[in-house]
Design a protein around this motif. Structure first.
Motif, PDB file in Angstrom:
ATOM      1  N   ARG A  93       0.640  -1.163  -0.006  1.00 15.92           N
ATOM      2  CA  ARG A  93      -0.137   0.119   0.092  1.00 15.92           C
ATOM      3  C   ARG A  93       0.625   1.423   0.090  1.00 15.92           C
ATOM      4  N   PRO A  94       0.389   2.128  -0.522  1.00 13.92           N
ATOM      5  CA  PRO A  94       0.802   3.471  -0.248  1.00 13.92           C
ATOM      6  C   PRO A  94       1.090   4.001   0.501  1.00 13.92           C
ATOM      7  N   TYR A  95       2.499   5.076   1.647  1.00 12.04           N
ATOM      8  CA  TYR A  95       2.168   5.544   2.482  1.00 12.04           C
ATOM      9  C   TYR A  95       1.510   6.748   2.137  1.00 12.04           C
TER      10      TYR A  95
END
Length: 62
Positions: A3-5
């Protein structure tokens, strides 16, 4: 796939406000904090901001 930060940064006044209705920018931080935020923005792949921030920060001058 990882998942993106996502980083959320918000400054609030002592009474809990994040903005006011005046036409001038509400400064809730000091110059060191503004420098830190500018560095985080420079290192980011994308930045989501509101229209008021876009107008007041004038990112075209960076």
């Amino acid at each position: 796939m990882p998942r993106p930060y996502v980083l959320l940064s918000v400054a609030t006044s002592v009474d809990g406000y994040i903005y006011d209705t005046s036409t001038t920018r509400l400064l809730l931080s000091n110059s060191e904090d503004f420098d830190r935020v500018d560095q985080v923005r420079a290192e980011s792949d994308a930045i989501l901001i509101g229209a008021g921030t876009m107008r007041s920060d004038n990112p075209g001058c960076w």
